[in-house]
Design a protein around this motif. Structure first.
Motif, mmCIF file in Angstrom:
data_model
loop_
_atom_site.group_PDB
_atom_site.id
_atom_site.type_symbol
_atom_site.label_atom_id
_atom_site.label_comp_id
_atom_site.label_asym_id
_atom_site.label_seq_id
_atom_site.Cartn_x
_atom_site.Cartn_y
_atom_site.Cartn_z
ATOM 1 N N UNK A 173 0.619 -1.117 0.032
ATOM 2 C CA UNK A 173 0.060 -0.082 0.059
ATOM 3 C C UNK A 173 0.702 1.334 -0.052
ATOM 4 N N UNK A 174 0.566 2.148 -0.862
ATOM 5 C CA UNK A 174 1.141 3.417 -0.954
ATOM 6 C C UNK A 174 0.079 4.565 -0.912
ATOM 7 N N UNK A 175 0.564 5.437 0.202
ATOM 8 C CA UNK A 175 -0.498 6.666 0.249
ATOM 9 C C UNK A 175 0.044 7.852 -0.504
ATOM 10 N N UNK A 176 -1.262 8.666 -0.987
ATOM 11 C CA UNK A 176 -0.779 9.962 -1.571
ATOM 12 C C UNK A 176 -1.914 10.820 -1.491
ATOM 13 N N UNK A 177 -1.622 11.833 -1.599
ATOM 14 C CA UNK A 177 -2.398 13.218 -1.947
ATOM 15 C C UNK A 177 -2.139 14.039 -2.978
ATOM 16 N N UNK A 178 -3.061 14.332 -4.056
ATOM 17 C CA UNK A 178 -2.647 14.737 -5.443
ATOM 18 C C UNK A 178 -3.444 16.112 -5.758
ATOM 19 N N UNK A 179 -2.934 17.024 -6.231
ATOM 20 C CA UNK A 179 -3.552 18.269 -6.801
ATOM 21 C C UNK A 179 -3.423 18.064 -8.238
ATOM 22 N N UNK A 180 -4.464 18.188 -9.110
ATOM 23 C CA UNK A 180 -4.338 18.436 -10.386
ATOM 24 C C UNK A 180 -4.853 19.781 -11.165
ATOM 25 N N UNK A 181 -3.949 20.217 -11.927
ATOM 26 C CA UNK A 181 -4.113 21.423 -12.666
ATOM 27 C C UNK A 181 -4.253 21.449 -14.061
ATOM 28 N N UNK A 182 -5.505 21.707 -14.650
ATOM 29 C CA UNK A 182 -5.644 21.511 -16.104
ATOM 30 C C UNK A 182 -4.320 22.548 -16.890
ATOM 31 N N UNK A 183 -4.237 22.075 -18.022
ATOM 32 C CA UNK A 183 -3.320 22.960 -18.992
ATOM 33 C C UNK A 183 -3.588 22.856 -20.405
ATOM 34 N N UNK A 184 -3.381 23.476 -21.239
ATOM 35 C CA UNK A 184 -3.532 23.421 -22.626
ATOM 36 C C UNK A 184 -2.262 22.893 -23.285
ATOM 37 N N UNK A 185 -2.293 21.690 -24.113
ATOM 38 C CA UNK A 185 -1.145 21.267 -25.008
ATOM 39 C C UNK A 185 -0.479 22.425 -25.767
ATOM 40 N N UNK A 186 -1.508 23.440 -26.125
ATOM 41 C CA UNK A 186 -0.795 24.374 -27.047
ATOM 42 C C UNK A 186 0.002 25.194 -26.455
ATOM 43 N N UNK A 187 -0.047 25.229 -24.955
ATOM 44 C CA UNK A 187 1.100 26.155 -24.327
ATOM 45 C C UNK A 187 2.187 25.556 -23.770
ATOM 46 N N UNK A 188 2.141 24.107 -23.644
ATOM 47 C CA UNK A 188 3.047 23.222 -23.187
ATOM 48 C C UNK A 188 3.609 22.138 -23.768
ATOM 49 N N UNK A 189 4.463 21.904 -24.389
ATOM 50 C CA UNK A 189 4.867 20.925 -25.212
ATOM 51 C C UNK A 189 5.529 19.737 -24.331
ATOM 52 N N UNK A 190 4.764 18.591 -24.059
ATOM 53 C CA UNK A 190 5.102 17.519 -23.016
ATOM 54 C C UNK A 190 6.608 16.952 -23.450
ATOM 55 N N UNK A 191 6.858 17.058 -24.953
ATOM 56 C CA UNK A 191 8.188 16.472 -25.308
ATOM 57 C C UNK A 191 9.329 17.488 -25.040
ATOM 58 N N UNK A 192 9.115 18.522 -25.012
ATOM 59 C CA UNK A 192 10.134 19.585 -24.617
ATOM 60 C C UNK A 192 9.648 20.658 -23.811
ATOM 61 N N UNK A 193 9.739 20.301 -22.465
ATOM 62 C CA UNK A 193 8.968 21.096 -21.611
ATOM 63 C C UNK A 193 9.498 22.511 -21.042
ATOM 64 N N UNK A 194 8.667 23.474 -21.030
ATOM 65 C CA UNK A 194 9.119 24.792 -20.485
ATOM 66 C C UNK A 194 8.844 24.601 -19.145
ATOM 67 N N UNK A 195 9.705 24.696 -18.195
ATOM 68 C CA UNK A 195 9.446 24.423 -17.133
ATOM 69 C C UNK A 195 8.851 25.575 -16.147
ATOM 70 N N UNK A 196 9.293 26.877 -16.637
ATOM 71 C CA UNK A 196 8.683 28.249 -16.030
ATOM 72 C C UNK A 196 7.129 28.025 -16.304
ATOM 73 N N UNK A 197 6.659 27.818 -17.664
ATOM 74 C CA UNK A 197 5.303 27.459 -17.952
ATOM 75 C C UNK A 197 4.539 26.531 -17.059
ATOM 76 N N UNK A 198 5.369 25.612 -16.638
ATOM 77 C CA UNK A 198 4.521 24.381 -15.987
ATOM 78 C C UNK A 198 4.271 25.024 -14.499
ATOM 79 N N UNK A 199 5.197 25.539 -14.014
ATOM 80 C CA UNK A 199 5.228 26.207 -12.743
ATOM 81 C C UNK A 199 4.341 27.514 -12.431
ATOM 82 N N UNK A 200 4.134 28.072 -13.504
ATOM 83 C CA UNK A 200 2.967 29.070 -13.730
ATOM 84 C C UNK A 200 1.721 28.532 -13.570
ATOM 85 N N UNK A 201 1.467 27.476 -14.340
ATOM 86 C CA UNK A 201 0.151 26.582 -14.238
ATOM 87 C C UNK A 201 0.002 26.146 -12.902
#
Length: 274
Positions: A132-160
């Motif tokens: 058993x592993x315990x977790x608490x999670x927070x989901x924040x939606x984003x647009x794939x047009x703003x962040x390219x998962x294949x080459x992540x812009x880290x600053x944009x991720x944390x802005x989201x």
């Protein structure tokens, strides 16, 4: 870790929210995972489930519709976030882009390990190989047009992430100290199908089958597993379904090359974290 949790408490007090220590009863969501092999019933990185696969796993009635996602994780080479029991995942939902999201997840070995947290999306217990592993999670939606998962812009991720105040309180201090050294794991592509067990006791449960492979096919490896979710109030029946599914998969007899956490395995394969 302790400093981050105290920070969350202070932020919630400033917002007028009531922070509270988690108890075992707070973990209302349960998720069960059964790692499996597929033998030669599926091609590598398949986007279609074959008649051979359906025959081998004939105790599940599968839909043919496939769901495709791209997944990567962020951390520093010395794993500053992991040292604080935090993971950050960027997941693009290729099939349904509007469902793309960044997830900040806090993990602990037991409920008492979380201290004071609040405003999370869910508190969950994951079961894999009866651990058993315990977790608490927070989901924040984003647009794939703003962040390219294949080459992540880290600053944009944390802005989201900033859009969710509780999630931001959890990561902000670590991010500010380490933002120049952030790296992403290799990108994993997931193909997923839904199905239902043939046993009438459990035929209302949604069984997910997922195939994870590196997006660029290097290294040539795959993770395959079945999983299902449910409410803690239904735990007895979920445990029965878990045993039924595990026993059936074991009877099929395909050796599973991957065991345990897909997150941990993805980090181990990624050169930036070796």
């Amino acid at each position: 870790m302790r400093n981050n949790l105290l920070l969350i408490g202070l932020v919630n007090l400033c917002l007028g929210a009531n922070a509270y220590a988690l108890s075992p009863d707070a973990f209302t969501s349960l998720e069960y995972h059964v790692n499996t092999g597929v033998g030669k019933t599926l091609p590598y990185a398949t986007d279609t489930i074959t008649p051979e696969f359906k025959k081998a796993f004939n105790f599940i009635d599968f839909d043919n519709d496939v769901s495709v996602k791209l997944v990567t994780y962020l951390d520093t080479p010395d794993r500053a976030f992991k040292a604080n029991d935090i993971s950050i995942r960027v997941r693009e939902h290729v099939t349904k882009p509007r469902k793309s999201k960044i997830t900040v997840k806090l993990r602990a070995d037991n409920p008492e390990g979380f201290g004071d947290v609040s405003n999370y999306r869910k508190a969950e217990i994951d079961f894999t190989n009866d651990q058993a592993k315990y977790s608490v999670s927070y989901d924040v939606p984003y647009s794939p047009g703003e962040i390219d998962v294949k080459k992540v812009d880290y600053a944009k991720v944390f802005e989201v992430i900033k859009k969710n105040k509780a999630a931001w309180a959890l990561v902000s201090d670590i991010y500010q100290k380490n933002k120049q050294s952030l790296k992403q794991t290799l990108v994993m592509r997931t193909h997923g199908w839904e199905g239902a067990l043939d046993d009438k006791r459990f035929d209302d449960l949604e069984i997910d089958f997922q195939v994870w492979t590196p997006y660029y096919r290097r290294p040539r490896i795959s993770f395959t597993e079945f999983s299902f979710k449910g409410s803690a109030k239904d735990k007895d029946r979920l445990e029965q379904a878990y045993k039924y599914l595990s026993d059936k998969v074991e009877q099929v007899g395909f050796e599973a090359g991957h065991q345990g956490s897909k997150t941990g395995s993805t980090f181990k394969m990624s050169k930036a974290f070796q």
